[in-house]
Enzyme design. Structure first.
Site, PDB file in Angstrom:
ATOM      1  N   ASP A 219       0.847  -1.203   0.000  1.00  0.00           N
ATOM      2  CA  ASP A 219       0.000   0.000   0.000  1.00  0.00           C
ATOM      3  C   ASP A 219       0.885   1.257   0.000  1.00  0.00           C
ATOM      4  O   ASP A 219       0.588   2.239  -0.679  1.00  0.00           O
ATOM      5  CB  ASP A 219      -0.903  -0.011   1.239  1.00  0.00           C
ATOM      6  CG  ASP A 219      -1.627  -1.339   1.388  1.00  0.00           C
ATOM      7  OD1 ASP A 219      -2.573  -1.585   0.622  1.00  0.00           O
ATOM      8  OD2 ASP A 219      -1.217  -2.156   2.233  1.00  0.00           O
TER       9      ASP A 219
ATOM     10  N   HIS B  32      -4.807  -3.449   6.185  1.00  0.00           N
ATOM     11  CA  HIS B  32      -4.606  -3.669   4.748  1.00  0.00           C
ATOM     12  C   HIS B  32      -5.978  -4.032   4.165  1.00  0.00           C
ATOM     13  O   HIS B  32      -6.301  -5.193   3.932  1.00  0.00           O
ATOM     14  CB  HIS B  32      -3.593  -4.795   4.528  1.00  0.00           C
ATOM     15  CG  HIS B  32      -3.448  -5.182   3.079  1.00  0.00           C
ATOM     16  ND1 HIS B  32      -3.009  -4.315   2.104  1.00  0.00           N
ATOM     17  CD2 HIS B  32      -3.707  -6.347   2.435  1.00  0.00           C
ATOM     18  CE1 HIS B  32      -2.999  -4.932   0.938  1.00  0.00           C
ATOM     19  NE2 HIS B  32      -3.428  -6.161   1.107  1.00  0.00           N
TER      20      HIS B  32
END
Ligand code: NAD
Ligand code: LMR
Length: 344
Positions: free
Chosen positions: A176, A204
């Site tokens: 990410d 996440h």
């Protein structure tokens, strides 16, 4: 000659060729898509430095047959640094003496699913693996959970890995982080290497908070260069839903980019973060920034002497707090669900 390297030695001598200190690395899900990219990069020395790498591939019975073919291809590469490659289906064998472990083996989501939908199917994989890590791995093993939902799976591992310090067990949000860097670099037409101090907070998942508040471009605050509307309406949702976008376009979940981020995570852990910079790491909270202890949440982290430290002292606005709290609430729900299922 077969003495195992300790992680402190790895941090101190990450780039010294020293055959007397091979590193033992376990990769679960070695026969899967991510494994097929990750293993070959580990064997080149780009993560653990110029030392022999022994690979332990841990798979299911079915996966072990495919892993055998992957091991044959690893041999065919004639990597100078590749040591012994073993395949097993028993965590007690697969984690034996491991200095580092990439816990990738788990089902990926399909189009239309959230990562938390995988909790029931995947959660049960991580309790026995955590137990085996506590029993047979090196005391200072570094664990990176990649299999989704990665944060809560890491919490399951941490609950079962007796004698392993919580900060040795992490989950991957570097993907990410990298996605966030790439989006900003493209927007500002700068190199990713011009950017520092990006942060991804929380889970996440789609609730994650990619945060540009502290971001710098060539050392200057990026906030002045990025308009709020782009950040709030395009950047944050784009990064948070990038995994789903990849599944939509590619037809399968991300693999090479996930393997690359996993390599980045482990390499930074061993070698340290660049001065004045940090990276995003999901690890069991110590209560920092109001995140309840034990939840595996993503924070800005530095690696100092081979250990992750959460960056302290960042002042958070109400908006930042709300976004972090929203993702943390989801992590709490996931942890409650695995508690009810008896997995922690
Ligand atoms: P894949 O289906 O291609 O491979 C998974 C492999 O895991 C298979 O070979 C399977 O046999 C194996 N496996 C299943 N149970 C196992 C067990 N108990 N022990 C050992 N191996 C086992 O999947 P993939 O694309 O490689 O993805 C793996 C996981 O990583 C998925 O959960 C996916 O959602 C996740 N992922 C996470 C991130 C992240 O940033 N955290 C990024 C991409 C993918
Ligand atoms: C990703 O972020 O690409 C992975 O977690 C796979 C997924 O399910 O999105």
């Amino acid at each position: 000659m077969n003495q195992q390297v300790t992680n402190q030695q790895l941090a101190n001598n990450g780039s010294t060729l020293n055959d007397s200190f091979p590193v033992t690395v376990t990769v679960t899900g070695a026969a899967g898509q991510i494994g097929y990219s990750l293993l070959f990069r580990l064997a080149t020395g780009e993560v653990f430095g110029q030392r022999k790498v022994n690979l332990r591939l841990l798979e299911t019975e079915e996966g072990a047959k495919v892993a055998k073919g992957v091991a044959m291809e690893l041999a065919d590469c004639a990597f100078p640094l590749l040591g012994e490659v073993t395949i097993s289906t028993d965590p007690a064998e697969g984690f034996k003496g491991a200095n580092a472990a990439f816990l990738v083996g788990a089902k990926p989501r399909q189009k239309g699913e959230e990562r938390s939908d995988l909790l029931q199917a995947n959660g049960k994989i991580f309790a026995p693996q955590g137990k085996a890590i506590g029993e047979v791995a090196a005391d200072d093993i570094r664990v990176l959970v990649v299999g989704n939902p990665a944060n809560t799976n890491a919490a399951i591992v941490a609950a079962h890995a007796q004698g392993v310090a919580p900060k040795q067990i992490t989950a991957l949000t570097r993907l990410d982080h990298n996605r966030a860097l790439a989006q900003v670099a493209e927007k500002l037409d700068v190199a990713v290497t011009d950017l520092t101090n990006m942060t991804v907070w929380g889970n996440h998942s789609a609730t994650q908070f990619p945060d540009v508040t502290e971001l710098k471009v060539k050392g200057e605050p990026a906030e002045d260069k990025l308009d709020d509307q782009w950040v709030n309406d395009e950047f944050i949702p784009r990064v948070a839903k990038r995994g789903a976008e990849i599944i939509e376009v590619r037809g399968r979940s991300s693999a090479a980019s996930a393997a690359s981020a996993a390599c980045d995570h482990m390499r930074t852990w061993i070698n340290g973060t660049a001065e004045n910079d940090w990276v995003s790491v999901a690890l069991p909270s110590d209560g920092s920034y109001g995140v309840p202890e034990g939840l595996v949440s993503s924070f800005p982290c530095r690696s100092v002497d081979g250990q992750w430290e959460i960056v302290q002292g960042l002042e958070l606005s109400d908006d930042q707090r709300d976004r972090i709290n929203n993702s943390v609430a989801e992590l709490q729900e996931e942890l409650d669900a695995v508690k009810s299922a008896g997995l922690v």
